[in-house]
Design a protein around this motif. Structure first.
Motif: not given
Length: 305
Positions: A285-301
Motif C-alpha cells: 500500500f505504501e509503495n502504491l500510494i507513493a507511486k500514485l501521488k507522483e503519478f497524479e502530480e505529474k499528470a497535472v497539466k
C-alpha cells in the motif's frame, strides 16, 4: 439531428439507470453498502480537490491597477467610437498611469493575473461509456456530421480546471503608449487598432487536474485503512480505484511519471491478491500510494491558450 442525438443520449442514460436499479435489487445488501461507501470516498476526493483548487485561486494575486487599466482601455475604445477624442486621450493617459504603478512593483511577473476561476467537469459514465462516445464521435466525423460529434466530444472531460486570464507585461504597456502617440498625431484608426489588438493578447493559463486519478488515490488510501478489518470493503475500494484509473486513461489523461496506468493496475491487483491471502499488504500500500501521488502530480497539466 441534434434532437435525435440528444434522445439517444437520454435513452442510454435511462438504460444505464435501469440496469443499475436492477443490479441494486439483485445485489446483496453488503455489496450495495460497499458501492455506496466507495462512491462516498470518490465524492469526498472531488470535494477536497475542488477545495485545493479554490485555495490556489485565492492565492492568485490580482493587481487592482492592472484590472483598472484594462477597464480604461475598453472605455477609451468606446469613447473613440463615439468621436470623443479628448475624453479618450484622458482615459488612455489614466490607463498608462495605472500600468506605470504596476511596472514599479518589484518582481512583476511576465504574465499578470487579471482574473481566476475554478471549473469542475465530471464525466458521469465509465471507461466503457467513454470508449462508446469516442467510437460514436469518430463515426459522426466520418459522415461529416461535425457539430453532432462536437456535442459528444465536449462531454469527455473529468477534471478540475484552475483558469487564470493574464496580461502580458512585455507588450501591453507599450501598446498603450503607442496608441496614445497615434491619438496625439490624429491617427485615430491606428490607435483603435493598437488598443483592440492589445486587448486580444491576454493569455489564458489552465491548470488541469484529472479527477479519476485523484479519486483513485483517495480510494486506495481508504482501502489501506480497512484492509485488516474489512477485506470485502477494502477490495471494493480497490475495484473502484481501478475503474477510476481506467476511465482517466480512456479520457486520455497522461502523466510524465515513469509509472504507467498498466503498472498501477498491476500493483492494485497484487494488493488484492495479498488481501485475499495472508493480508500483509502494508508495504505494498505504501509503495502504491507513493507511486500514485507522483503519478497524479505529474499528470497535472498547465495549458497556455
Amino acid at each position: 439531428m441534434k434532437k435525435v442525438l440528444l434522445s439517444s443520449v437520454a435513452a442510454l442514460a435511462l438504460l444505464s439507470s435501469g440496469l443499475s436499479a436492477a443490479e441494486t435489487k439483485a445485489a446483496p445488501k453488503a455489496q450495495v453498502a460497499q458501492k455506496a461507501s466507495s462512491q462516498s470516498v470518490k465524492n469526498a476526493a472531488v470535494r477536497n480537490a475542488k477545495a485545493r483548487a479554490n485555495a490556489q485561486k485565492a492565492d492568485v494575486k490580482i493587481v487592482k491597477e492592472a484590472v483598472e487599466a484594462v477597464a480604461l482601455t475598453q472605455q477609451t475604445l468606446v469613447q473613440l467610437s463615439q468621436n470623443k477624442k479628448d475624453e479618450a486621450i484622458k482615459s488612455l493617459e489614466k490607463a498608462i498611469g495605472k500600468m506605470e504603478v504596476v511596472l514599479s512593483h518589484p518582481n512583476a511577473p511576465a504574465l499578470l493575473p487579471l482574473n481566476a476561476s475554478v471549473v469542475v467537469s465530471e464525466f458521469p459514465g465509465t471507461a466503457y461509456d467513454v470508449e462508446n462516445a469516442v467510437i460514436t464521435s469518430i463515426a459522426l466525423l466520418e459522415k461529416k456530421r461535425v457539430q453532432d460529434a462536437r456535442i459528444i466530444v465536449q462531454t469527455l472531460k473529468d477534471e478540475i480546471d484552475l483558469i487564470t486570464i493574464n496580461m502580458p507585461l512585455a507588450s501591453y504597456p507599450a501598446a498603450l503608449k503607442l496608441a496614445a502617440r497615434f491619438l496625439h498625431e490624429g491617427k485615430v484608426a491606428e490607435a483603435q487598432k493598437v488598443l483592440a489588438t492589445a486587448l486580444s493578447t491576454f493569455v489564458e493559463v489552465d491548470v488541469v487536474t484529472p479527477l479519476g486519478i485523484v479519486e483513485a488515490q483517495d480510494l486506495i488510501v481508504a482501502a489501506s485503512k480497512v484492509a485488516k478489518t474489512d477485506k470485502k470493503l477494502a477490495l471494493a475500494y480497490l475495484d473502484a480505484a481501478k475503474a477510476a484509473l481506467k476511465k482517466a486513461e480512456a479520457l486520455g489523461y497522461t502523466s510524465t511519471s515513469d509509472t504507467t496506468y498498466k503498472m498501477l493496475n498491476e500493483a492494485i491487483e497484487k494488493i488484492e491478491k495479498e488481501i485475499r491471502g495472508k493480508n500483509k499488504a502494508e508495504k505494498l500500500f505504501e509503495n502504491l500510494i507513493a507511486k500514485l501521488k507522483e503519478f497524479e502530480e505529474k499528470a497535472v497539466k498547465t495549458l497556455h491558450k
